[in-house]
Scaffold this motif. Structure first.
Motif, PDB file in Angstrom:
ATOM      1  N   LYS A   5       0.839  -1.201   0.000  1.00 55.93           N
ATOM      2  CA  LYS A   5       0.000   0.000   0.000  1.00 55.93           C
ATOM      3  C   LYS A   5       0.874   1.251   0.000  1.00 55.93           C
ATOM      4  O   LYS A   5       1.765   1.402   0.830  1.00 55.93           O
ATOM      5  N   TYR A   7      -0.745   4.649  -0.738  1.00 49.51           N
ATOM      6  CA  TYR A   7      -1.599   5.770  -0.339  1.00 49.51           C
ATOM      7  C   TYR A   7      -2.943   5.233   0.131  1.00 49.51           C
ATOM      8  O   TYR A   7      -3.327   4.114  -0.204  1.00 49.51           O
ATOM      9  N   GLU A   8      -3.671   6.039   0.877  1.00 43.31           N
ATOM     10  CA  GLU A   8      -4.992   5.656   1.371  1.00 43.31           C
ATOM     11  C   GLU A   8      -6.009   5.498   0.247  1.00 43.31           C
ATOM     12  O   GLU A   8      -6.992   4.785   0.388  1.00 43.31           O
ATOM     13  N   SER A   9      -5.763   6.201  -0.875  1.00 40.13           N
ATOM     14  CA  SER A   9      -6.654   6.094  -2.032  1.00 40.13           C
ATOM     15  C   SER A   9      -5.928   6.640  -3.260  1.00 40.13           C
ATOM     16  O   SER A   9      -4.911   7.337  -3.141  1.00 40.13           O
ATOM     17  N   SER A  97      -5.767   0.165  -7.704  1.00 36.05           N
ATOM     18  CA  SER A  97      -6.603   0.950  -6.804  1.00 36.05           C
ATOM     19  C   SER A  97      -7.637   0.019  -6.190  1.00 36.05           C
ATOM     20  O   SER A  97      -8.412  -0.626  -6.899  1.00 36.05           O
ATOM     21  N   ASP A 100      -9.427   0.092  -0.093  1.00 37.55           N
ATOM     22  CA  ASP A 100      -8.684   0.581   1.061  1.00 37.55           C
ATOM     23  C   ASP A 100      -7.379   1.300   0.711  1.00 37.55           C
ATOM     24  O   ASP A 100      -6.610   1.646   1.591  1.00 37.55           O
ATOM     25  N   GLY A 101      -7.108   1.516  -0.596  1.00 38.75           N
ATOM     26  CA  GLY A 101      -5.901   2.255  -0.934  1.00 38.75           C
ATOM     27  C   GLY A 101      -5.343   1.980  -2.310  1.00 38.75           C
ATOM     28  O   GLY A 101      -5.890   1.182  -3.084  1.00 38.75           O
ATOM     29  N   TYR A 103      -2.146   0.509  -4.309  1.00 35.21           N
ATOM     30  CA  TYR A 103      -1.089  -0.476  -4.087  1.00 35.21           C
ATOM     31  C   TYR A 103      -0.166  -0.565  -5.292  1.00 35.21           C
ATOM     32  O   TYR A 103      -0.598  -0.366  -6.425  1.00 35.21           O
TER      33      TYR A 103
END
Length: 107
Positions: A5, A7-9, A97, A100-101, A103
């Motif tokens: 991961k 970023y958060e999104s 995407s 939860d984030g 990757y």
């Protein structure tokens, strides 16, 4: 393949990396260049295969290429190919995407 991961999104990654810019991210000891173009986000090896300069110090263009700041070699972010075939292609890394984030996939 190991998915890590970043970023958060995808939206938060795009907000942090301005359009036409790139940043360095270190993932599992590997230095990657994460570039933001109109076509989306792309992850490639950060070292230019020509002479090793940091691609994240460069910019992107309307052709979906990242331009090395040292000798202006241009690499297509989707294929990794240098526009004139003067050096080896960039190593590319898949981005995914998820709910939860955002990757990146590493070999």
């Amino acid at each position: 393949m190991q998915w890590i991961k970043l970023y958060e999104s995808e939206a938060s990654a795009k907000a942090e990396i301005p359009l036409t810019k790139a940043v360095t991210v270190v993932v599992a000891g590997q230095e990657l260049c994460l570039a933001h173009t109109r076509a989306g986000l792309f992850a490639v090896n950060n070292a230019c295969p020509h002479l090793g300069d940091s691609l994240s110090r460069g910019t992107t263009n309307y052709l979906n290429e990242i331009i090395c700041p040292w000798h202006s070699y241009r690499f297509n972010l989707a294929s990794g190919e240098e526009c004139r075939g003067r050096t080896t292609p960039l190593k590319r890394y898949p981005l995914e995407s998820r709910e939860d984030g955002l990757y990146v996939g590493l070999d």
